[in-house]
Design an enzyme around this catalytic site. Structure first.
Site, PDB file in Angstrom:
ATOM      1  N   HIS A 150       0.809  -1.218   0.000  1.00  0.00           N
ATOM      2  CA  HIS A 150       0.000   0.000   0.000  1.00  0.00           C
ATOM      3  C   HIS A 150       0.843   1.268   0.000  1.00  0.00           C
ATOM      4  O   HIS A 150       0.681   2.128   0.871  1.00  0.00           O
ATOM      5  CB  HIS A 150      -0.937  -0.002   1.218  1.00  0.00           C
ATOM      6  CG  HIS A 150      -1.869  -1.157   1.266  1.00  0.00           C
ATOM      7  ND1 HIS A 150      -2.393  -1.657   2.451  1.00  0.00           N
ATOM      8  CD2 HIS A 150      -2.392  -1.926   0.275  1.00  0.00           C
ATOM      9  CE1 HIS A 150      -3.184  -2.678   2.180  1.00  0.00           C
ATOM     10  NE2 HIS A 150      -3.194  -2.870   0.868  1.00  0.00           N
ATOM     11  N   PRO A 151       1.746   1.464  -0.960  1.00  0.00           N
ATOM     12  CA  PRO A 151       2.555   2.686  -0.978  1.00  0.00           C
ATOM     13  C   PRO A 151       1.709   3.901  -1.336  1.00  0.00           C
ATOM     14  O   PRO A 151       0.864   3.858  -2.231  1.00  0.00           O
ATOM     15  CB  PRO A 151       3.601   2.391  -2.055  1.00  0.00           C
ATOM     16  CG  PRO A 151       2.918   1.441  -2.989  1.00  0.00           C
ATOM     17  CD  PRO A 151       2.058   0.578  -2.103  1.00  0.00           C
TER      18      PRO A 151
END
Length: 526
Positions: free
Chosen positions: A456-457
């Site tokens: 989940h960058p």
């Protein structure tokens, strides 16, 4: 020449291409570095791990992580139509009201963004105050029905946690089964939901297998992009705007290659400076994740998914192990720091899931663990050269702030407590690579050596820093960023649904349309 050139056909780019071309007088070119999403492994949910480190994956790694004993962490990202929505675990989570309200950006509060979530959604449970039907994105209950997933939820309740049958409703806390972005048991990526229905429009051009090198400028105005397909250079011009939808790693890379970034670094790499913007690529955030894996003798894990009877079940009914999204169950809870909203999320899957998804399952097993939803640590994305085909240097700085490590230790402890409950007894015969003990020191060491990403960058082109509240790059004209990189802080949960909602709202901002109301989109929101 096009009106809009969109770089990246992922969760955001697919939405933008579909929405903008609803106007037949607008010409859009959508550019994707990877190929079409024709691989069977894209569409069979349980097969997504087979896509890792293939031509459909950007196959990133972090640089040596200073607080993970110098380890590098594998970072898969989709390089295919649909982007990471074509290789992810399909969990439909919107985040928490507190996430959006804390951004402090006009137009981006929870109440203002909720209508876009609803407009996007076609939930098989039907319309309600929090859900919509008729939208492009199919949202459904799991069709896998693995007994280990229900046992995990039962064990969490036995450990004292509350139940929750809708993490996207009034409250996020509690444990239950996740809803997934699937349609009839197949993956419903952003490409399936938005892009493919729009592909026949004469005003939409989709270019696959094109690597964009940089944005072109005349003065301070973006005019298009330069890229290549194999050895052939392509120049694609935009009359109105260039929109970067390439994700939290690639969008800041493209800005820097285009001369928008820290001037001193750009000059050192022989990149002509268009705008000195030192915040491009900074503020990188992610959800670090620590998995607990328990092997057992019950022959019911996804290790058996290839059995002919399960293949037949999937082909005929779209159910069974092959419909599993892996992370079937989970929950949200609060660490010992007692925050005002959940800061830890559990995900549980009926399979041996090891080495960030790169390990080969060898035993029947259940895997589950906590990820940190509200990291204080911040990392960065920077180009290492002016070669547009080079990979960026990614440093997430997991646990740079010790508060993050303390919260993760609480998460591991909670996972061990769940494992001791009666409901999980048949499935926790032997723990794989357990902590040395339950002491603080040993748990902290375990977290450092076992942490992987939850994929989940976010945050590297943040609103209020790199872009404004309409997602326009500050300091230049004709250039926007629309993807997870614009989140000032990462939301509490999986980021695919929020990225789609961001793109839904961005499409209205670009078109100058009035934001929808919740009541107007709850039903029939196609």
């Amino acid at each position: 020449m096009y009106d809009y050139v969109i770089v990246g056909a992922g969760s955001a780019g697919s939405v933008l291409a579909a929405r903008l071309t609803e106007d037949p007088d607008v010409k859009v070119c959508l550019i994707e570095a990877g190929p079409a999403d024709s691989s069977e492994n894209v569409h069979v949910p349980a097969a997504f791990g087979k896509l890792f480190r293939t031509r459909l994956d950007w196959d990133f790694d972090t640089h040596d992580e200073p607080h993970l004993d110098g380890r590098r962490v594998y970072l898969p990202r989709g390089r295919v139509l649909g982007g990471s929505s074509s290789i992810n675990a399909m969990i439909y989570i919107r985040g928490n009201r507190a996430d959006y309200d804390s951004w402090g950006q006009p137009g981006w509060s929870y109440d203002e963004l909720l209508p876009y979530f609803i407009r996007a959604e076609d939930n098989e449970r039907g319309a309600s105050e929090y859900h919509g039907v008729g939208g492009p994105l199919s949202v459904s209950d799991s069709r896998s029905r693995n007994p280990m997933s229900t046992a995990f939820v039962e064990a969490a309740l036995q450990a004292g946690f509350s139940a929750n049958d809708d993490f996207n409703g009034a409250d996020q806390d509690g444990f239950g089964m996740y809803q997934v972005t699937q349609r009839d048991g197949k993956r419903c990526s952003a490409a399936v939901a938005y892009l493919h229905p729009a592909m026949s429009r004469p005003n939409l051009t989709v270019e696959t297998n094109v690597r964009v090198h940089r944005v072109t400028f005349e003065g301070d105005r973006a005019t298009g992009v330069i890229g290549s397909r194999l050895d052939d250079e392509l120049v694609i011009r935009a009359e109105r705007e260039v929109i970067l939808a390439a994700g939290a790693y690639n969008s800041p890379q493209l800005l820097q290659l285009s001369g928008i970034g820290p001037a001193e670094m750009l000059r050192a790499l022989d990149v002509p400076v268009v705008l000195d913007q030192p915040l491009v690529g900074q503020n990188l955030q992610d959800h670090p994740h620590v998995m607990l894996v328990f092997a057992h003798s019950q022959p019911i894990s996804l290790l058996a998914a290839g059995d002919p009877k399960y293949v037949q079940e999937y082909v005929e009914h779209g159910t069974g192990p092959l419909s599993s999204n892996i992370g079937e169950a989970g929950g949200f809870f609060r660490s010992g720091a007692a925050p005002a909203a959940p800061d830890l999320q559990f995900l549980a899957g009926p399979v041996m899931f090891a080495d960030g998804g790169l390990g080969t399952p060898t035993d029947h097993a259940i895997s589950y663990g906590a990820c940190l939803l509200t990291p204080r640590s911040r990392g960065s994305v920077t180009i290492a050269s002016n070669d547009p085909t080079g990979k960026v240097k990614i440093v997430h700085n997991y646990y740079q702030d010790d508060a993050d490590l303390r919260a993760m230790v609480d998460g591991v402890r909670a996972g061990m407590e769940i494992a001791r409950q009666r409901a999980l007894g048949p499935y926790t015969e032997r723990q794989i690579s357990p902590p040395d003990s339950d002491s603080d020191a040993d748990l902290r060491a375990h977290v450092r050596r076992a942490t992987q990403t939850m994929y989940h960058p976010t945050g590297t082109c943040a609103m209020g820093a790199v872009v404004d509240a309409e997602l326009r790059v500050r300091g230049v004209r004709g250039l926007r960023v629309v993807d997870a990189s614009v989140m000032p802080t990462v939301i509490r949960g999986n980021t695919n649904a929020p990225t789609i909602a961001i793109a839904e709202k961005a499409s209205d901002l670009i078109r100058g349309l009035t934001a929808p109301t919740r009541s107007a989109v709850a039903v029939g929101s196609a």
